[in-house]
Write a protein that holds these residues in place. Structure first.
Motif, PDB file in Angstrom:
ATOM      1  N   PHE A   7      -8.641  14.078   4.908  1.00 32.44           N
ATOM      2  CA  PHE A   7      -9.845  13.991   5.907  1.00 32.44           C
ATOM      3  C   PHE A   7      -9.368  13.367   7.411  1.00 32.44           C
ATOM      4  O   PHE A   7      -8.233  12.595   7.309  1.00 32.44           O
ATOM      5  N   SER A  12      -5.319  18.801   3.346  1.00 32.06           N
ATOM      6  CA  SER A  12      -6.019  18.110   2.441  1.00 32.06           C
ATOM      7  C   SER A  12      -6.465  16.742   2.725  1.00 32.06           C
ATOM      8  O   SER A  12      -7.421  16.105   1.982  1.00 32.06           O
ATOM      9  N   TYR A  67     -13.550  20.391  -1.363  1.00 38.09           N
ATOM     10  CA  TYR A  67     -14.123  19.206  -0.650  1.00 38.09           C
ATOM     11  C   TYR A  67     -15.435  19.443  -0.540  1.00 38.09           C
ATOM     12  O   TYR A  67     -16.082  20.382   0.320  1.00 38.09           O
ATOM     13  N   ASN A  68     -16.400  18.935  -1.512  1.00 37.78           N
ATOM     14  CA  ASN A  68     -17.937  19.002  -1.090  1.00 37.78           C
ATOM     15  C   ASN A  68     -18.468  17.801  -0.579  1.00 37.78           C
ATOM     16  O   ASN A  68     -18.645  16.752  -1.236  1.00 37.78           O
ATOM     17  N   THR A  69     -19.006  17.998   0.704  1.00 41.13           N
ATOM     18  CA  THR A  69     -19.626  16.910   1.314  1.00 41.13           C
ATOM     19  C   THR A  69     -20.652  16.247   0.597  1.00 41.13           C
ATOM     20  O   THR A  69     -21.106  15.223   0.622  1.00 41.13           O
ATOM     21  N   ALA A 110      -8.522  21.501   0.673  1.00 38.59           N
ATOM     22  CA  ALA A 110      -7.477  20.945  -0.266  1.00 38.59           C
ATOM     23  C   ALA A 110      -7.489  22.001  -1.246  1.00 38.59           C
ATOM     24  O   ALA A 110      -8.227  22.549  -1.908  1.00 38.59           O
ATOM     25  N   ASN A 134      -2.627   9.467   0.115  1.00 33.63           N
ATOM     26  CA  ASN A 134      -4.053   9.029   0.337  1.00 33.63           C
ATOM     27  C   ASN A 134      -4.135   7.452   0.159  1.00 33.63           C
ATOM     28  O   ASN A 134      -5.259   6.823   1.008  1.00 33.63           O
ATOM     29  N   TYR A 163     -14.194  12.295  -6.177  1.00 34.41           N
ATOM     30  CA  TYR A 163     -14.928  11.719  -5.060  1.00 34.41           C
ATOM     31  C   TYR A 163     -15.312  10.230  -5.366  1.00 34.41           C
ATOM     32  O   TYR A 163     -15.872   9.920  -6.281  1.00 34.41           O
ATOM     33  N   MET A 166     -19.576  13.835  -2.014  1.00 34.86           N
ATOM     34  CA  MET A 166     -19.185  12.819  -1.433  1.00 34.86           C
ATOM     35  C   MET A 166     -20.421  12.044  -0.986  1.00 34.86           C
ATOM     36  O   MET A 166     -20.617  10.695  -0.881  1.00 34.86           O
ATOM     37  N   PHE A 188     -11.710  11.208  -0.816  1.00 27.22           N
ATOM     38  CA  PHE A 188     -11.350  12.403  -1.693  1.00 27.22           C
ATOM     39  C   PHE A 188      -9.894  12.220  -1.985  1.00 27.22           C
ATOM     40  O   PHE A 188      -9.055  12.452  -1.173  1.00 27.22           O
TER      41      PHE A 188
END
Length: 747
Positions: free
Chosen positions: A488, A486, A572-574, A556, A517, A615, A577, A610
């Motif tokens: 980066f 999950s 996770y949607n780039t 994730a 995180n 985000y 972000m 994230f």
């Protein structure tokens, strides 16, 4: 057993069954009170509307936002509503948990349906009374209207009849369209605001009971330490001290939920001092002059751990290929350029301003507690186990918490208070001082990262390798110190490998705001800046390139609400972000020329992360004086947490609070060990952000077509790397260790 952050969240949300939306709206038997439509909604004959707030309030605003959700669908005006807190009672209210930024995503629809259900019962009662179809009745401002006949009635007029109507299936209830909201999305002051600023008793530490005594508990600063000697006569001679209670160590208090969400490992051996005031109890405790010996954790030393991490980087990892996506070694071999760096961060304490405390009263086979807790049901189970009671015989009064940040997920203090109160035979308020808070905290674990990236001819990252060193037992990382899919750059960088070395620890580790995180963002975003510098590219442009084209990356795991249905949206949607990254850059005027004052250097830094389905991107403007001191002037935060902000005032407060919280950690917080014990004793050597450190914080929320998610934590992680980036832009010096060592920044 390896437990991920999502496992922890599920443990808190799902353990023990809980309430399904398919069950009766009240979550249990309805209270036998006139106008009690459910456990959450009561309409008085005088027109009063009382909504119960069932989640622990630790400053995240749920005592306001959850009743807002109910009131919106109940179709009443917010000014008509009075909010009352609930007892800790899962069988009646369902899940009661403050953690993982899970409250809104798991409860947003459920709370609305509770309001809609109560409204439907009132509508049906009016339809029955007037002999008209329910579909012809409209509502608003706690009124019922039938346009065709011209009849109207207050909710109060129909409440008693409505309470006798069977609750409808929540899944069948229509909900308002977002465009129809009159309460949600608006600025609503916290329901406790006036009481807080006028000093009303709301918090656990405010509890006063008839016949209550005050307690302090002398226990070893080293986990598992044994009492060698104590001056009991000196303690009893302290004015106000009324008695001493010997507490024996117990190691049989683990329950099944401890696999993922620990609550108490050991009830430590010690001496409880009972007195007429907290001050007298603490003075009596100190007068004991206890001498301790041994302990499970006597080996603990920050210097030794740092040496072990350095040795691991030299010798190689214990667990090579712990995570292996793609083929990072092969891609690394083809790289046009390689970049390497080492990052580290310390243990952190939660340091909530309200001291750790609990008030307990044990009478026969019943126990009553007044607690600032994030997990009331866990407290009930643990206290019941410690006292040999049934869980149903333990009552939890959920007091407002003066900060939680993950510390009050654990209920060790509740068990201590209950055990002492049983022996005392009277109500007991137990309070820890700050030194005990630090020494017996469930600390955010420290860690070290040795990173290497391979860049292609354009400077883009084609391979990423991380040797991660952190803490655990038996060669396994503690659940609070995991590296998993999950995080980066997993999924974003195709060829990614992580090796692991596990260092032993005996002290308790726990979850701190934006668990895991909060540390990893500093490392990964800082290393992106390293790569951007090596490539000779702008940090913003480089991050856009790293994110690439908008796409969904299943890295994730999505968690479920009480409906059992997965949250809608992508893991996770780039593109999302990229949206917040560009928005934060726009807000800050990224690329503009800065004008430093005489004697300072100034720069901008940017970072994204994230976390908890949110985000976030931060831009920090900071200056560095010639003596190395750092001043943060402005922070711009862009956030995407879905379609709907519940309470705009509360949402902004959460983001601003996260920024200030993270700023204090970045510039002045670390926990160190020597001879097995924590060295820090008070805020003098664990610096929280002061008022003169607080920057202007501008916040923008992007409304996107995704379900609403949580906000208490995800704004925290990207502050530290953005600050480090701003310092580098100002000085050319890259700081890779937290807290940031500003002594390196002198001109």
């Amino acid at each position: 057993m390896k437990a991920s952050r999502r496992d922890v969240l599920k443990a808190g949300v799902l353990a023990g069954g809980g309430l399904s939306l398919g069950l009766q709206i009240s979550g249990g038997a309805k209270a036998a009170m006139p106008g009690q439509l459910s456990a959450f909604v009561r309409i008085g004959t005088d027109g009063s509307i009382t909504i119960t707030a069932h989640q622990p309030e630790i400053g995240q605003g749920v005592r306001t936002s959850f009743p807002m959700m109910i009131a919106e669908e109940l179709d009443v005006d917010w000014a008509q509503v009075t909010v009352q807190p609930a007892l800790g009672d899962r069988s009646t209210y369902g899940v009661q948990l403050a953690g993982g930024s899970s409250a809104t995503p798991t409860q947003f629809e459920r709370m609305r349906r509770l309001g809609a259900g109560a409204r439907a019962m009132l509508v049906q009662a009016a339809a029955n009374a007037w002999g008209v179809p329910a579909a012809e009745i409209t509502t608003g401002s706690a009124m019922l209207h039938h346009k065709a006949s011209g009849r109207s009635a207050r909710y109060a007029d129909m409440a008693e009849a409505a309470a006798a109507i069977p609750a409808p299936d929540p899944k069948t209830l229509p909900l308002k369209d977002w465009s129809q909201f009159k309460i949600l999305g608006k600025r609503v002051p916290g329901v406790d605001n006036r009481a807080i600023v006028t000093g009303k008793p709301l918090f656990g530490i405010d509890t006063r009971l008839p016949g209550m005594v005050y307690a302090a508990f002398a226990k070893s600063p080293v986990f598992g330490g044994k009492l060698k000697s104590a001056n009991r006569a000196a303690a009893l001679a302290v004015p106000g001290v009324k008695g001493l209670i010997n507490v024996a160590e117990r190691r049989d208090l683990k329950t099944e939920i401890d696999i993922a969400l620990p609550g108490i490992e050991v009830l430590p051996e010690g001496i409880a001092v009972l007195a007429t005031s907290t001050w007298a109890a603490l003075r009596g405790r100190d007068a004991l002059a206890c001498v301790w010996e041994g302990g499970d954790a006597a080996f603990q030393s920050t210097a030794a751990w740092e040496a072990a991490a350095a040795k691991a980087f030299k010798d190689g990892p214990q667990k090579p290929g712990y995570m292996n996506h793609g083929n990072a070694p092969a891609k690394m071999a083809t790289a046009a350029k390689k970049v390497s760096a080492e990052y580290s961060y310390p243990f952190l304490a939660h340091s909530a301003l309200e001291p750790i405390n609990a008030t307990a009263h044990v009478q026969g086979d019943k126990c009553e507690l007044w607690l600032s807790t994030q997990t009331p049901e866990d407290a009930r189970r643990m206290v019941a186990l410690a006292l040999g009671l049934k869980v149903a015989d333990v009552t939890i009064h959920m007091m407002r918490s003066g900060g939680g940040f993950g510390r009050r997920l654990m209920n060790d203090f509740a068990v201590e208070a209950a055990v002492i109160a049983k022996a005392a035979g009277v109500p007991v308020k137990l309070t820890w001082d700050r030194a005990q808070d630090f020494a017996h905290d469930w600390l955010r674990p420290g860690g070290w990262h040795k990173l290497e990236a391979g860049l292609d001819e354009k400077g883009d990252i084609i391979a990423w390798h991380d040797h991660f060193v952190s803490f655990g037992a038996d060669g396994k990382l503690n659940p609070t110190a995991v590296i998993d899919g999950s995080l980066f750059p997993s999924g974003v960088i195709k060829d990614f490998r992580a090796d692991v070395t596990v260092l032993p620890i005996a002290s308790t580790l726990g979850w701190l705001r934006a668990p895991i995180n909060n540390a990893f963002a500093f490392v990964t975003q800082g290393f992106i800046d390293d790569c951007a510098q090596a490539a000779g590219r702008d940090p913003l442009e480089y991050r856009r390139a790293v994110l690439g084209a908008p796409r969904a990356i299943p890295i994730a795991e999505e968690f479920s609400g009480e409906t059992g249905e997965d949250m809608k949206g992508t893991p996770y949607n780039t593109g999302r972000m990229r949206g917040v990254l560009d928005k934060a850059a726009e807000m800050a005027g990224w690329g503009r020329k800065l004008t430093p004052k005489a004697g300072e250097r100034r720069g901008l830094g940017i970072a994204f992360h994230f976390s908890h389905l949110g985000y976030f991107a931060n831009v920090v403007e900071a200056s560095v004086a010639n003596d190395g001191s750092v001043k943060v002037h402005h922070v711009w935060v862009a956030a995407d947490i879905g379609k709907q902000i519940v309470n705009l005032s509360g949402a902004e407060n959460q983001v601003q609070g996260s920024v200030i919280d993270a700023l204090g950690a970045a510039l002045g917080q670390k926990i160190t060990f020597a001879d097995g014990a924590v060295e820090q004793k008070n805020y003098g050597d664990f610096h929280l952000a002061r008022m003169d450190m607080a920057p202007a914080v501008d916040v923008a929320f992007l409304s996107t077509e995704y379900m609403t998610t949580g906000l208490g934590e995800p704004a925290y992680p990207s502050l530290a790397p953005a600050l480090a980036g701003a310092i580098h832009a100002a000085t050319g010096k890259r700081l890779r260790t937290l807290p940031l060592d500003t002594s390196q920044l002198t001109a």
